[in-house]
Design an enzyme around this catalytic site. Sequence first.
Site, PDB file in Angstrom:
ATOM      1  N   ASN A  75       0.999  -1.078   0.109  1.00  0.00           N
ATOM      2  CA  ASN A  75      -0.085   0.141   0.263  1.00  0.00           C
ATOM      3  C   ASN A  75       0.765   1.593  -0.391  1.00  0.00           C
ATOM      4  O   ASN A  75       0.281   1.812  -1.170  1.00  0.00           O
ATOM      5  CB  ASN A  75      -0.494   0.174   1.189  1.00  0.00           C
ATOM      6  CG  ASN A  75      -2.063  -0.625   1.275  1.00  0.00           C
ATOM      7  OD1 ASN A  75      -2.744  -1.732  -0.386  1.00  0.00           O
ATOM      8  ND2 ASN A  75      -2.704  -1.003   2.576  1.00  0.00           N
ATOM      9  N   ARG A 414     -10.619  -4.301 -14.661  1.00  0.00           N
ATOM     10  CA  ARG A 414      -9.290  -5.114 -14.501  1.00  0.00           C
ATOM     11  C   ARG A 414      -9.596  -6.149 -14.321  1.00  0.00           C
ATOM     12  O   ARG A 414     -11.006  -6.763 -13.855  1.00  0.00           O
ATOM     13  CB  ARG A 414      -9.083  -4.903 -12.597  1.00  0.00           C
ATOM     14  CG  ARG A 414      -8.248  -3.057 -12.083  1.00  0.00           C
ATOM     15  CD  ARG A 414      -8.069  -2.709 -11.313  1.00  0.00           C
ATOM     16  NE  ARG A 414      -7.804  -1.958 -10.645  1.00  0.00           N
ATOM     17  CZ  ARG A 414      -7.183  -0.538 -11.061  1.00  0.00           C
ATOM     18  NH1 ARG A 414      -5.761  -1.076 -11.622  1.00  0.00           N
ATOM     19  NH2 ARG A 414      -6.497  -0.246 -10.699  1.00  0.00           N
ATOM     20  N   ARG A 444      -5.111   1.942 -13.370  1.00  0.00           N
ATOM     21  CA  ARG A 444      -3.878   2.393 -13.333  1.00  0.00           C
ATOM     22  C   ARG A 444      -3.066   1.475 -12.476  1.00  0.00           C
ATOM     23  O   ARG A 444      -3.623   0.419 -12.148  1.00  0.00           O
ATOM     24  CB  ARG A 444      -4.081   3.260 -11.320  1.00  0.00           C
ATOM     25  CG  ARG A 444      -2.934   3.496 -10.920  1.00  0.00           C
ATOM     26  CD  ARG A 444      -2.715   5.001  -9.573  1.00  0.00           C
ATOM     27  NE  ARG A 444      -3.046   5.806 -10.270  1.00  0.00           N
ATOM     28  CZ  ARG A 444      -3.688   6.615  -9.655  1.00  0.00           C
ATOM     29  NH1 ARG A 444      -4.523   6.681  -8.358  1.00  0.00           N
ATOM     30  NH2 ARG A 444      -3.674   8.371 -10.030  1.00  0.00           N
ATOM     31  N   HIS A 474     -15.439   3.050 -14.904  1.00  0.00           N
ATOM     32  CA  HIS A 474     -14.694   2.776 -14.073  1.00  0.00           C
ATOM     33  C   HIS A 474     -15.900   1.757 -13.364  1.00  0.00           C
ATOM     34  O   HIS A 474     -16.440   0.674 -12.783  1.00  0.00           O
ATOM     35  CB  HIS A 474     -14.595   2.943 -12.616  1.00  0.00           C
ATOM     36  CG  HIS A 474     -13.963   2.746 -11.645  1.00  0.00           C
ATOM     37  ND1 HIS A 474     -15.320   2.936 -10.280  1.00  0.00           N
ATOM     38  CD2 HIS A 474     -13.085   2.527 -11.075  1.00  0.00           C
ATOM     39  CE1 HIS A 474     -14.095   1.922  -9.521  1.00  0.00           C
ATOM     40  NE2 HIS A 474     -13.240   2.255  -9.701  1.00  0.00           N
ATOM     41  N   TYR A 507     -11.898 -10.058  -2.341  1.00  0.00           N
ATOM     42  CA  TYR A 507     -13.191  -8.268  -1.753  1.00  0.00           C
ATOM     43  C   TYR A 507     -14.336  -9.083  -2.065  1.00  0.00           C
ATOM     44  O   TYR A 507     -15.133  -9.502  -2.066  1.00  0.00           O
ATOM     45  CB  TYR A 507     -12.594  -7.801  -3.724  1.00  0.00           C
ATOM     46  CG  TYR A 507     -11.699  -7.004  -3.792  1.00  0.00           C
ATOM     47  CD1 TYR A 507     -10.388  -7.702  -3.466  1.00  0.00           C
ATOM     48  CD2 TYR A 507     -11.254  -5.638  -4.967  1.00  0.00           C
ATOM     49  CE1 TYR A 507      -9.079  -6.737  -3.442  1.00  0.00           C
ATOM     50  CE2 TYR A 507      -9.760  -5.262  -4.771  1.00  0.00           C
ATOM     51  CZ  TYR A 507      -9.314  -6.201  -4.634  1.00  0.00           C
ATOM     52  OH  TYR A 507      -7.645  -5.133  -4.612  1.00  0.00           O
ATOM     53  N   ARG A 600     -14.260   2.547   4.430  1.00  0.00           N
ATOM     54  CA  ARG A 600     -13.309   1.488   4.644  1.00  0.00           C
ATOM     55  C   ARG A 600     -11.849   2.374   4.432  1.00  0.00           C
ATOM     56  O   ARG A 600     -11.054   2.378   5.502  1.00  0.00           O
ATOM     57  CB  ARG A 600     -12.770   0.243   3.675  1.00  0.00           C
ATOM     58  CG  ARG A 600     -11.403  -0.245   3.841  1.00  0.00           C
ATOM     59  CD  ARG A 600     -11.134  -1.403   2.551  1.00  0.00           C
ATOM     60  NE  ARG A 600     -10.515  -0.756   1.961  1.00  0.00           N
ATOM     61  CZ  ARG A 600     -10.793  -0.319   0.385  1.00  0.00           C
ATOM     62  NH1 ARG A 600     -11.683  -0.953  -0.717  1.00  0.00           N
ATOM     63  NH2 ARG A 600      -9.772   0.510  -0.586  1.00  0.00           N
ATOM     64  N   HIS A 628     -15.228  -3.529  -0.036  1.00  0.00           N
ATOM     65  CA  HIS A 628     -14.762  -3.198  -1.507  1.00  0.00           C
ATOM     66  C   HIS A 628     -16.532  -3.022  -2.477  1.00  0.00           C
ATOM     67  O   HIS A 628     -16.613  -1.938  -2.541  1.00  0.00           O
ATOM     68  CB  HIS A 628     -14.728  -3.976  -2.361  1.00  0.00           C
ATOM     69  CG  HIS A 628     -14.360  -3.192  -3.828  1.00  0.00           C
ATOM     70  ND1 HIS A 628     -14.268  -3.485  -4.490  1.00  0.00           N
ATOM     71  CD2 HIS A 628     -13.019  -2.251  -3.870  1.00  0.00           C
ATOM     72  CE1 HIS A 628     -14.202  -2.697  -5.730  1.00  0.00           C
ATOM     73  NE2 HIS A 628     -12.922  -1.907  -5.496  1.00  0.00           N
TER      74      HIS A 628
END
Length: 724
Positions: A75, A414, A444, A474, A507, A600, A628
Site C-alpha cells: 500500500n 481489471r 492504474r 470504472h 474482495y 473502509r 469493496h
Amino acid sequence: MLDKKADRTPPNEAAVETGDGKAKAPANINLKSPAYYISRELSWLSFNERVLHEAIDPRTPLLERLKFLAIFSNNLDEFFMVRVAGIKKQIEAQVSRRTPDGRTPVEHLQAIGQKLRPAFAKQQECFLQVNAQLREHGIQLLDYDDLNSKQVTYLQSYFEDQIFPVLTPLAVDPGHPFPYISNLSLNLAVVVREADSEETHFARIKVPKVLPRFIQLPKSLQSEDTVWAAVPLEQVIGKNLTFLFSGMVVEEYYTFRITRNADLFVEEDDADDLMLALEQELRKRRLGGSLVRIELQSGTSPEVLSTLLTEMHLNEDDIYEVTGLVGLGDLMTLIGLPLPEHKDPDWSAVVPSPWNHINRDDADGEGDDVFSIIRRRDRLVHHPYISFSATVQQFITQAAADPDVLTIKMTLYRTSGDSPIINSLISAAENGKQVVALVELKARFDEENNINWARTLEKAGVHVVYGLLGLKTHTKVALVVRKEHDGIRRYVHIGTGNYNPKTARIYTDLGLLSCNEDLGADLTDLFNFLTGYSQQKAYRQLLIAPITLRERMLALIKQEMTYGTEGRIIAKMNSLVDPEIIQTLYQASQVGVSIDLIIRGTCCLTPGVEGVSDNIRVISIIGRFLEHSRIFYFHNGGNVQFYIGSADWMPRNLDRRVEAITPVLAPHLRRDLTNLLDICLADNRQAWEMQSDGTYVQRQPQPNESERSTHEQLMQQTKGKPAY
C-alpha cells in the site's frame, strides 16, 4: 436496526425551526472551514495503520500477520508512487493552492512524514516480533550470521551455482557514472578497497527479481522441529561478495530500496492512438520517474548515505530507515506455505441452491440455465461469500454458448490474466455473436494487462472500445441480449467490483442480476453513450456519472433533510472525499438526520462535531476480506431506497469517471442489504470508530458480550442460508 435512531446529543442551540416545525441548519457556521475536513493523505495513512494493526493484533494467525505486514508495505509503495509523487510535482511547480483541510503541498509533505514515520517504525518492530514467534513454531526466516557451518557451505555453493551468474556489480567512479536505479528495486550499496590501499570504492548490485527473495534450506540441513527455513537473498549475496570482487577487500555493504513516481501522464487530446500512447508511457514507467523515497538499512555509514543521497538527488526527508528486513512486501509469498494452522480457516464460496441446478434436471420444471434463474426473480450475489464463478462467471459463460443469445456487452476495468470472462467473450465472438468489450486502458497499474486483453479480444472479432476522452470507465456492468419465445429480452449484471475471479475471492462485492426492462434499456443507452456519439442525458433507473450521479446523490441527501430527525442515511463505500457531498451531509446532520457511514479507507468528513456533525458516525471495517462494496440507503419517510454500484463519493468518481449505480427494488434483496448493513454497524471485532479529531478507536466486545465479526458472521450466515 436501520430505522433505529442512535443516541444523539441535543440539537445545536443556534438551530431554528421552520414553519413546518422541522429543524433548520444554523446559519452562523461556515461548513467550508478547514476545521471540518480531514486531509485525504493523512486519512489514507490512518487506513493503512488499521491494516498494520491486523499484523500487530495477536488474534490474527501468524502467517496472516505476515500478510498484513506485506499489504501495509505494498500500500505504501503505491501511496508514494502516486500521492507523494503528485505532491512533489506540485511543490516543484510552486503550487500553493490549499486543499479543503487547509494545507499547502509543502505542509502536506511535512505532515505525511510526521504521521508515517512512527507507523513505519512500528511495522519494523512488529516484523521482528512476529518473526520471533514464527521461529517458536518452526517457521524460520533466518539471518545468515545465525547459520551453522553446514548451512553456510550449502549457501556458498548455491550462490556460486544459482546466484553468481545472474549478478552484475556496477562500479561508481569517474569512468563509471552512478547507475540508474529502477523503481521498487532492492539493491546493495557495497564499499570495497584494494588489498594494499586505503582508498575505497563504491559499487551497486541489484538484487535480481528473477530469483526467489527467500532461499530455502534443504530439509537435511534443518533441525527436526523446523517446518520451513530460509535466508533472505540479499544476505546470501552480501555474505559472498568476495566472489564478485576478486582480489578486493569488501569493507561493508548495506541494503536499500527506492521508490519512483510511477503515475502515467497521457495527453489524450493529442494522442492519435491511445493504446500506442499508453505503451510509450508504460516504457517510461518501467524505468520510473523522479525518485520519491529511499528505504535504507539502519546503521548505513554516513559516507554511503551521502553518496546515495547526492547521486540520486534526494534529501534526508526522503529516507525511511529499516531496522529489520528491507522490502517487507515480499513476505506475501510466505502465505503460500502449507501451514493451515497458522492461517485463517479456509473459506469456500457458497453456490446458491438454484445455481446448483444449472445443466441438471430442474425439479421445479422452470428451466435449468442462468436465464431461467434470473427470470424467476432478481438475484443479488455477494462475493466472496457467494461463488463468483458459479454465478457471474456462469452468466457470461452460458451467454457465450447459448444459441439464443444475440449480443454481449460488458465493461472491463481489471480482470485476471487467465480470465475465464475473457475466454468466454472470445468464444462468443467466434460463435457469431455481437460482442462489445469496453476495456479501460487507463486502469492504474493494470494498463499493460488491459492492452494485452484488448489486442487478444480484437483478434477474435470482439468490438473493443477504449472509453471516452478524458474519462475513465470504472463502471462494472454487463448486458446480454437474448431471443426468447415472447420476444427479445435483456439480462443485466450491475456490480460494485471488477470481473476478476481472483479478487472475487478476497474482495467483498455485490452484484445485481436482473432482466428488469428499465435496467436493460438503461444499459443499452449507456453502451451507446460509451461506444458511439449518443448524448444521453437521462436514464430510467440507473444513476450514471458524470451525467446524473452527483446531482441525484445530493438530491437524495437533501430529501432526508425534509424529514428532519426522522431522516436516515447509511452509506457504505471505500472512500469519502468530495467536499460538496461532505458539506451536504453536514447540513443534513444539523437538521437532525441520523447518518451512519461505513468507510473502509479515506474519509475526509469529521464526525461528532457539535453543531456540525453531531448526528454522523463513521466506522471502518478491516479484516480478512477487503471491503469493496458500495451501498447507499435512504429512509425516505419509510419508502426506503437502496442503491449499489461502482462509485465512491469522490470527485473523480462523480465527475471524471463513468460509473453506474442501480436501485435495488426487489423486497427480498432489500432485506438482504438491510441484514448486511445491520451486521456491519453492530461489528465489535473488525470495526474502528472514527473520532472527531480524525483518529480511530477499534471497537472491543463489552464484558459478557460475544464477539461480532462482520466477515465471520457473513460466512456463517451464508453457509446456512436457504435457497433464494
